[in-house]
Design a protein around this motif. Structure first.
Motif, PDB file in Angstrom:
ATOM      1  N   LEU A 190     -17.549  -0.760  -9.175  1.00  0.00           N
ATOM      2  CA  LEU A 190     -17.395  -0.798 -10.557  1.00  0.00           C
ATOM      3  C   LEU A 190     -18.436  -1.862 -11.131  1.00  0.00           C
ATOM      4  O   LEU A 190     -19.041  -1.378 -12.174  1.00  0.00           O
ATOM      5  CB  LEU A 190     -16.006  -1.246 -11.076  1.00  0.00           C
ATOM      6  CG  LEU A 190     -14.859  -0.165 -10.577  1.00  0.00           C
ATOM      7  CD1 LEU A 190     -13.794  -0.544 -10.828  1.00  0.00           C
ATOM      8  CD2 LEU A 190     -15.389   1.197 -11.154  1.00  0.00           C
ATOM      9  N   THR A 191     -18.623  -3.032 -10.753  1.00  0.00           N
ATOM     10  CA  THR A 191     -19.650  -4.003 -11.592  1.00  0.00           C
ATOM     11  C   THR A 191     -20.990  -3.462 -10.977  1.00  0.00           C
ATOM     12  O   THR A 191     -21.601  -3.795 -11.995  1.00  0.00           O
ATOM     13  CB  THR A 191     -19.133  -5.295 -10.873  1.00  0.00           C
ATOM     14  OG1 THR A 191     -19.178  -5.390  -9.289  1.00  0.00           O
ATOM     15  CG2 THR A 191     -17.790  -6.043 -11.281  1.00  0.00           C
ATOM     16  N   GLY A 192     -21.068  -3.125 -10.082  1.00  0.00           N
ATOM     17  CA  GLY A 192     -22.523  -2.581  -9.722  1.00  0.00           C
ATOM     18  C   GLY A 192     -23.071  -1.457 -10.811  1.00  0.00           C
ATOM     19  O   GLY A 192     -24.037  -1.669 -11.288  1.00  0.00           O
ATOM     20  N   LYS A 193     -22.055  -0.670 -10.911  1.00  0.00           N
ATOM     21  CA  LYS A 193     -22.730   0.328 -11.853  1.00  0.00           C
ATOM     22  C   LYS A 193     -22.748  -0.026 -13.211  1.00  0.00           C
ATOM     23  O   LYS A 193     -23.693   0.367 -13.705  1.00  0.00           O
ATOM     24  CB  LYS A 193     -21.297   1.548 -11.862  1.00  0.00           C
ATOM     25  CG  LYS A 193     -21.799   2.758 -12.739  1.00  0.00           C
ATOM     26  CD  LYS A 193     -22.825   3.561 -12.091  1.00  0.00           C
ATOM     27  CE  LYS A 193     -23.256   4.770 -13.095  1.00  0.00           C
ATOM     28  NZ  LYS A 193     -24.393   5.531 -12.507  1.00  0.00           N
ATOM     29  N   ALA A 194     -21.957  -1.129 -13.551  1.00  0.00           N
ATOM     30  CA  ALA A 194     -22.150  -1.586 -14.943  1.00  0.00           C
ATOM     31  C   ALA A 194     -23.569  -2.180 -15.028  1.00  0.00           C
ATOM     32  O   ALA A 194     -24.214  -2.308 -16.052  1.00  0.00           O
ATOM     33  CB  ALA A 194     -20.966  -2.413 -15.572  1.00  0.00           C
ATOM     34  N   CYS A 195     -23.705  -3.052 -14.043  1.00  0.00           N
ATOM     35  CA  CYS A 195     -25.012  -3.891 -13.881  1.00  0.00           C
ATOM     36  C   CYS A 195     -26.079  -3.079 -13.880  1.00  0.00           C
ATOM     37  O   CYS A 195     -27.128  -3.371 -14.375  1.00  0.00           O
ATOM     38  CB  CYS A 195     -25.041  -4.939 -12.673  1.00  0.00           C
ATOM     39  SG  CYS A 195     -23.641  -6.217 -13.226  1.00  0.00           S
TER      40      CYS A 195
ATOM     41  N   ALA B 132     -26.466  -0.156 -15.458  1.00  0.00           N
ATOM     42  CA  ALA B 132     -26.770   0.196 -16.788  1.00  0.00           C
ATOM     43  C   ALA B 132     -27.298  -0.862 -17.524  1.00  0.00           C
ATOM     44  O   ALA B 132     -28.321  -0.658 -18.308  1.00  0.00           O
ATOM     45  CB  ALA B 132     -25.377   0.688 -17.559  1.00  0.00           C
ATOM     46  N   VAL B 133     -27.062  -2.058 -17.217  1.00  0.00           N
ATOM     47  CA  VAL B 133     -27.737  -3.228 -17.884  1.00  0.00           C
ATOM     48  C   VAL B 133     -29.360  -3.240 -17.652  1.00  0.00           C
ATOM     49  O   VAL B 133     -30.024  -3.479 -18.307  1.00  0.00           O
ATOM     50  CB  VAL B 133     -26.996  -4.683 -17.603  1.00  0.00           C
ATOM     51  CG1 VAL B 133     -27.950  -5.521 -18.151  1.00  0.00           C
ATOM     52  CG2 VAL B 133     -25.792  -4.766 -18.018  1.00  0.00           C
ATOM     53  N   ARG B 134     -29.562  -2.974 -16.325  1.00  0.00           N
ATOM     54  CA  ARG B 134     -30.998  -3.197 -15.784  1.00  0.00           C
ATOM     55  C   ARG B 134     -31.807  -1.821 -16.216  1.00  0.00           C
ATOM     56  O   ARG B 134     -32.938  -2.012 -15.894  1.00  0.00           O
ATOM     57  CB  ARG B 134     -30.918  -3.593 -14.377  1.00  0.00           C
ATOM     58  CG  ARG B 134     -30.380  -4.747 -13.990  1.00  0.00           C
ATOM     59  CD  ARG B 134     -30.734  -5.112 -12.587  1.00  0.00           C
ATOM     60  NE  ARG B 134     -30.129  -4.210 -11.729  1.00  0.00           N
ATOM     61  CZ  ARG B 134     -29.048  -4.049 -10.875  1.00  0.00           C
ATOM     62  NH1 ARG B 134     -28.156  -5.192 -11.295  1.00  0.00           N
ATOM     63  NH2 ARG B 134     -28.667  -3.167 -10.079  1.00  0.00           N
ATOM     64  N   ARG B 135     -31.142  -0.839 -16.321  1.00  0.00           N
ATOM     65  CA  ARG B 135     -31.884   0.386 -16.427  1.00  0.00           C
ATOM     66  C   ARG B 135     -33.092   0.561 -17.396  1.00  0.00           C
ATOM     67  O   ARG B 135     -32.634   0.049 -18.685  1.00  0.00           O
ATOM     68  CB  ARG B 135     -31.035   1.698 -16.530  1.00  0.00           C
ATOM     69  CG  ARG B 135     -31.715   2.835 -16.165  1.00  0.00           C
ATOM     70  CD  ARG B 135     -30.634   4.139 -16.855  1.00  0.00           C
ATOM     71  NE  ARG B 135     -29.425   3.850 -16.151  1.00  0.00           N
ATOM     72  CZ  ARG B 135     -28.158   4.325 -16.816  1.00  0.00           C
ATOM     73  NH1 ARG B 135     -28.234   5.238 -17.791  1.00  0.00           N
ATOM     74  NH2 ARG B 135     -27.169   4.109 -16.246  1.00  0.00           N
ATOM     75  N   LYS B 136     -34.193   0.934 -17.251  1.00  0.00           N
ATOM     76  CA  LYS B 136     -35.216   0.960 -18.247  1.00  0.00           C
ATOM     77  C   LYS B 136     -35.764   2.555 -18.312  1.00  0.00           C
ATOM     78  O   LYS B 136     -35.501   3.494 -17.461  1.00  0.00           O
ATOM     79  CB  LYS B 136     -36.452   0.301 -17.765  1.00  0.00           C
ATOM     80  CG  LYS B 136     -36.039  -1.320 -17.871  1.00  0.00           C
ATOM     81  CD  LYS B 136     -37.221  -1.987 -17.677  1.00  0.00           C
ATOM     82  CE  LYS B 136     -36.887  -3.835 -17.570  1.00  0.00           C
ATOM     83  NZ  LYS B 136     -38.139  -4.650 -17.634  1.00  0.00           N
TER      84      LYS B 136
END
Length: 328
Positions: free
Chosen positions: A120-125, A127-131
């Motif tokens: 769950l945390t990995g998927k959210a992070c 999305a934060v890093r995605r470019k």
């Protein structure tokens, strides 16, 4: 403003509502926010009056005041996230789907709650890093409607434990990448509370736990703040229960004589009971505000908007959050 905003709080404090309002508040002037749900309750869909969110990012609202800002939402499913993980790091797309049919994916995420938190945390992070192809972040902000205060530190810190157990390889690298985001200035963890003893104490404990774990704390958001209808003199009168004075005042107002059994007399008891209850509530809120002030952390306050929450109420709370942020 940090790019990952994590919103937690004791059950019943309205953390999902605050997370949704925060997503609206940050989606302004063309910005794009992603509102992430990790507990499988579909609370976001209910607030915005949409169908149950699938495991895909979907536009659900536009920012208040125009400007082209957009709010997207995602309900992260641990099983689907594990399939993504298997494909990303091990190229097991078809094999992963076969494991799902056999029930192995559900088995793995059920018996290992720590694994669920990692996914769950990995998927959210991610999305934060995605470019995008131009090298720009796809989302300006990601807002996570996170688990309650009592387990938020362990939930966010689980990748530290995984990185320690898996000393090398893709699992270790992924866990370290997630913790790099979670413990950076890109992240802020906000705790939602009410002006009541138990939520305030749990908030104080949560702040201590987050700091001890090296996780970046953001703000305390005091939700559902009630208006004060009585001035100080009236509050004292209500608290002291000065029955004869109130009866005489009602009589002077034309509500019948102050004699025993008159209209003024009959109104005194219920009015005193309501006023005394309000005075007691105001005193309790003062005590809890003093406790919060002693924590020496930034605090926002959001008003109580009545029973139930509609989309118009979310926009009102978003506007209030923006106003308080601009006043800082």
């Amino acid at each position: 403003m940090s790019r990952l905003q994590v919103v937690s709080g004791k059950g019943g404090t309205g953390k999902t509502t605050v997370a949704a309002a925060l997503a609206l508040a940050l989606a302004r002037e063309g910005r794009r926010t992603l509102l992430v749900e990790v507990e499988g309750r579909q609370g976001i869909a209910q607030l915005f009056g949409t169908e149950a969110l699938p495991y895909e990012e979907r536009k659900i609202a536009v920012a208040p005041g125009g400007g082209g800002g957009e709010v997207y939402a995602l309900a992260i499913d641990a099983e689907r996230a594990l399939l993504d993980y298997l494909q990303m790091f091990y190229k097991l797309g078809s094999a992963g789907r076969a494991l799902k049919k056999l029930g192995a994916i559900d088995f793995a995420t059920t018996i290992a709650p720590g694994l669920r938190d990692v996914l769950l945390t990995g998927k959210a992070c991610e999305a934060v890093r995605r470019k995008d192809k131009a090298g720009r972040f796809v989302y300006d902000h990601v807002i996570m409607d996170a688990p309650p205060t009592g387990r938020i530190t362990r939930f966010l810190n689980v990748n530290d434990e995984v990185a320690g157990l898996a000393r090398f390889g893709p699992i270790h690298n992924q866990a370290q990448a997630v913790m790099k985001v979670l413990k950076s200035p890109d992240t802020a963890v906000h705790l939602v509370t009410l002006l009541e003893e138990m939520p305030v104490q749990e908030t104080a404990d949560g702040i201590d736990e987050l700091r001890a774990a090296g996780l970046p704390f953001g703000r305390v958001i005091v939700n559902m703040v009630r208006p004060h209808h009585l001035d100080e003199d009236t509050l004292r009168t209500a608290a002291e229960g000065r029955r004869p004075e109130i009866a005489r005042a009602l009589s002077r107002a034309g509500l019948g004589g102050a004699r025993r059994g008159g209209l003024a007399e009959r109104l005194v008891e219920p009015l005193l009971a309501q006023a005394a209850e309000h005075a007691s509530r105001v005193e309790l809120e003062r005590e809890q505000r003093a406790v919060l002030a002693g924590l020496e952390v930034p605090t926002y306050e959001l008003p109580l908007l009545g029973s139930g929450m509609e989309l118009a109420g979310l926009y009102e709370l978003a506007t209030e959050l923006r106003k308080q942020a601009d006043d800082e």
